[in-house]
Design an enzyme around this catalytic site. Structure first.
Site, PDB file in Angstrom:
ATOM      1  N   CYS A   1      41.762  43.752  38.793  1.00 35.75           N
ATOM      2  CA  CYS A   1      42.272  45.114  38.119  1.00 35.75           C
ATOM      3  C   CYS A   1      43.607  44.868  37.215  1.00 35.75           C
ATOM      4  O   CYS A   1      44.360  44.066  37.797  1.00 35.75           O
ATOM      5  CB  CYS A   1      42.516  46.148  39.253  1.00 35.75           C
ATOM      6  SG  CYS A   1      43.386  47.612  38.655  1.00 35.75           S
TER       7      CYS A   1
ATOM      8  N   CYS B   1      47.498  50.121  34.044  1.00 38.91           N
ATOM      9  CA  CYS B   1      46.120  50.411  33.285  1.00 38.91           C
ATOM     10  C   CYS B   1      45.545  51.823  33.437  1.00 38.91           C
ATOM     11  O   CYS B   1      45.437  52.049  34.615  1.00 38.91           O
ATOM     12  CB  CYS B   1      44.974  49.323  33.555  1.00 38.91           C
ATOM     13  SG  CYS B   1      43.443  49.526  32.538  1.00 38.91           S
TER      14      CYS B   1
ATOM     15  N   CYS C   1      30.734  63.199  40.608  1.00 38.80           N
ATOM     16  CA  CYS C   1      30.524  62.009  39.625  1.00 38.80           C
ATOM     17  C   CYS C   1      29.150  62.128  38.975  1.00 38.80           C
ATOM     18  O   CYS C   1      28.980  61.659  37.947  1.00 38.80           O
ATOM     19  CB  CYS C   1      31.010  60.800  40.299  1.00 38.80           C
ATOM     20  SG  CYS C   1      32.639  60.350  40.561  1.00 38.80           S
TER      21      CYS C   1
ATOM     22  N   CYS D   1      35.677  49.556  32.000  1.00 39.47           N
ATOM     23  CA  CYS D   1      36.851  48.709  32.371  1.00 39.47           C
ATOM     24  C   CYS D   1      36.911  47.318  31.839  1.00 39.47           C
ATOM     25  O   CYS D   1      35.933  46.673  31.997  1.00 39.47           O
ATOM     26  CB  CYS D   1      36.555  48.202  34.102  1.00 39.47           C
ATOM     27  SG  CYS D   1      37.660  47.448  34.784  1.00 39.47           S
TER      28      CYS D   1
ATOM     29  N   ASP E   1      52.834  56.233  49.544  1.00 42.57           N
ATOM     30  CA  ASP E   1      52.345  54.988  48.757  1.00 42.57           C
ATOM     31  C   ASP E   1      53.263  53.844  49.323  1.00 42.57           C
ATOM     32  O   ASP E   1      52.902  52.659  48.646  1.00 42.57           O
ATOM     33  CB  ASP E   1      51.711  54.797  47.463  1.00 42.57           C
ATOM     34  CG  ASP E   1      52.636  54.203  46.370  1.00 42.57           C
ATOM     35  OD1 ASP E   1      53.922  54.094  46.837  1.00 42.57           O
ATOM     36  OD2 ASP E   1      52.210  54.446  45.229  1.00 42.57           O
TER      37      ASP E   1
ATOM     38  N   CYS F   1      27.401  59.671  36.035  1.00 36.06           N
ATOM     39  CA  CYS F   1      28.069  59.287  35.348  1.00 36.06           C
ATOM     40  C   CYS F   1      28.881  57.657  35.567  1.00 36.06           C
ATOM     41  O   CYS F   1      28.977  57.549  36.673  1.00 36.06           O
ATOM     42  CB  CYS F   1      29.468  60.179  34.801  1.00 36.06           C
ATOM     43  SG  CYS F   1      30.543  59.398  33.811  1.00 36.06           S
TER      44      CYS F   1
ATOM     45  N   CYS G   1      37.240  59.149  31.914  1.00 30.18           N
ATOM     46  CA  CYS G   1      36.602  60.213  32.780  1.00 30.18           C
ATOM     47  C   CYS G   1      36.744  61.379  32.358  1.00 30.18           C
ATOM     48  O   CYS G   1      37.490  62.003  31.926  1.00 30.18           O
ATOM     49  CB  CYS G   1      37.417  60.029  33.979  1.00 30.18           C
ATOM     50  SG  CYS G   1      36.666  61.349  35.430  1.00 30.18           S
TER      51      CYS G   1
ATOM     52  N   CYS H   1      39.960  53.446  33.115  1.00 28.87           N
ATOM     53  CA  CYS H   1      38.960  54.154  34.071  1.00 28.87           C
ATOM     54  C   CYS H   1      39.242  55.731  34.032  1.00 28.87           C
ATOM     55  O   CYS H   1      38.542  56.635  34.232  1.00 28.87           O
ATOM     56  CB  CYS H   1      38.725  53.759  35.378  1.00 28.87           C
ATOM     57  SG  CYS H   1      40.438  53.673  36.395  1.00 28.87           S
TER      58      CYS H   1
END
Length: 310
Positions: free
Chosen positions: A212, A239, A186, A196, A132, A189, A246, A242
């Site tokens: 965000c 954070c 998903c 958030c 990344d 949902c 899940c 989210c």
């Protein structure tokens, strides 16, 4: 190099598992046709805030053959970081990926070992490792390689282990057997969208990066806008909301990477301790941590914003 592509792929995946990776998937190095218009629209709408680097190397970001000469395959890898112990509740919050040693160092070493293994076992193979920190769309490649699907919160999700893992790649000039994408699970949902704190997930699968909390507490170098008053939900670095809400993360299991274990003091620190943190304590607790990215001044800014804007 007279063995079959499937044999090569098999031995690479076996070694990846031995090195501690959760899973390994392989896809053909080619232009990411579906991602191009999505990325362009996201950038044009300024969803990246002050992350100017997202505008750089647009072509390379979408085409690994422009990034690594002669590349034929993208080997995507997942490494679990889900901790066995969580910070105490009377504390400001830190994203789970930041508890231990900076993942860039940990994963780079594993990727180099995997590349050496490929060269020793298969022959002259050239490639580059990515964690990344280069223009590579990690999640898109992982999804293309069948390691999961991109959820409504824009993170990679798998039915087996949820989403608390790092994604990395080896881009190599070796043809291999390619995996196929998995389907989206998903369904209807909307837990991540509903939870958030800053309403950063503006529609399913689209995150406004500039809203965000991870962006506000890490990437943003200016003062946090007062419009986010009372919305940081005690997050001082990153954070996980989210991901925490899940349903697929019910299946998260703790990692077995000693380097991701937190500094002993970290889990016991209370809000009072964080309020009074000195630069020396910061350097000690976060010696090789990703939290160094925000620096002592950035962490203090975040804590003060939370404290003064409840």
């Amino acid at each position: 190099m007279n063995q079959s592509k499937s044999t090569y792929s098999h031995i690479i995946k076996t070694e990846a598992k031995r090195l501690g990776f959760l899973s390994c998937g392989i896809s053909k190095a080619e232009f990411l046709e579906d991602e191009a218009p999505r990325l362009e629209k996201w950038l044009n709408n300024n969803r990246h805030g002050e992350m100017q680097y997202m505008e750089n190397h647009f072509d390379k970001r979408l085409d690994p053959t422009k990034l690594v000469e002669g590349s034929k395959s993208v080997i995507s890898l997942l490494l679990n970081y889900f901790p066995s112990e969580i910070q105490n509740e009377n504390s400001y919050k830190l994203s789970k990926y930041a508890y231990g040693t900076d993942y860039h160092f940990v994963i780079k070493d594993k990727l180099k070992s995997l590349l050496r293994f490929i060269q020793n076992e298969i022959g002259e193979v050239n490639g580059r490792a990515f964690v990344d920190s280069a223009p590579v769309l990690d999640k898109a490649w992982a999804a293309k390689s069948g390691l999961g699907w991109i959820g409504k919160h824009s993170n990679l999700l798998t039915q087996q282990v949820g989403s608390f893992y790092f994604i990395a790649e080896l881009i190599v000039d070796l043809e291999l057997e390619y995996d196929t994408p998995v389907t989206d699970h998903c369904g209807t949902c909307t837990a991540c969208i509903d939870a958030c704190p800053t309403e950063a997930i503006i529609q399913p699968y689209v995150v406004d990066g500039s809203k965000c909390i991870s962006y506000l507490t890490i990437e943003l170098k200016e003062n946090i806008p007062t419009s986010f008053k009372g919305k940081l939900d005690d997050w001082m670095f990153g954070c996980d909301v989210c991901q925490d809400v899940c349903p697929w993360n019910r299946f998260s299991k703790s990692h077995n990477e000693p380097l991701f274990n937190p500094h002993p003091e970290l889990l016991d620190m209370t809000k009072k301790d964080w309020d009074e943190i000195t630069e020396d304590t910061f350097k000690k607790v976060f010696k090789k941590s990703p939290v160094k990215r925000t620096k002592y001044s950035g962490l203090k800014r975040n804590i003060n914003f939370i404290k003064n804007n409840i």
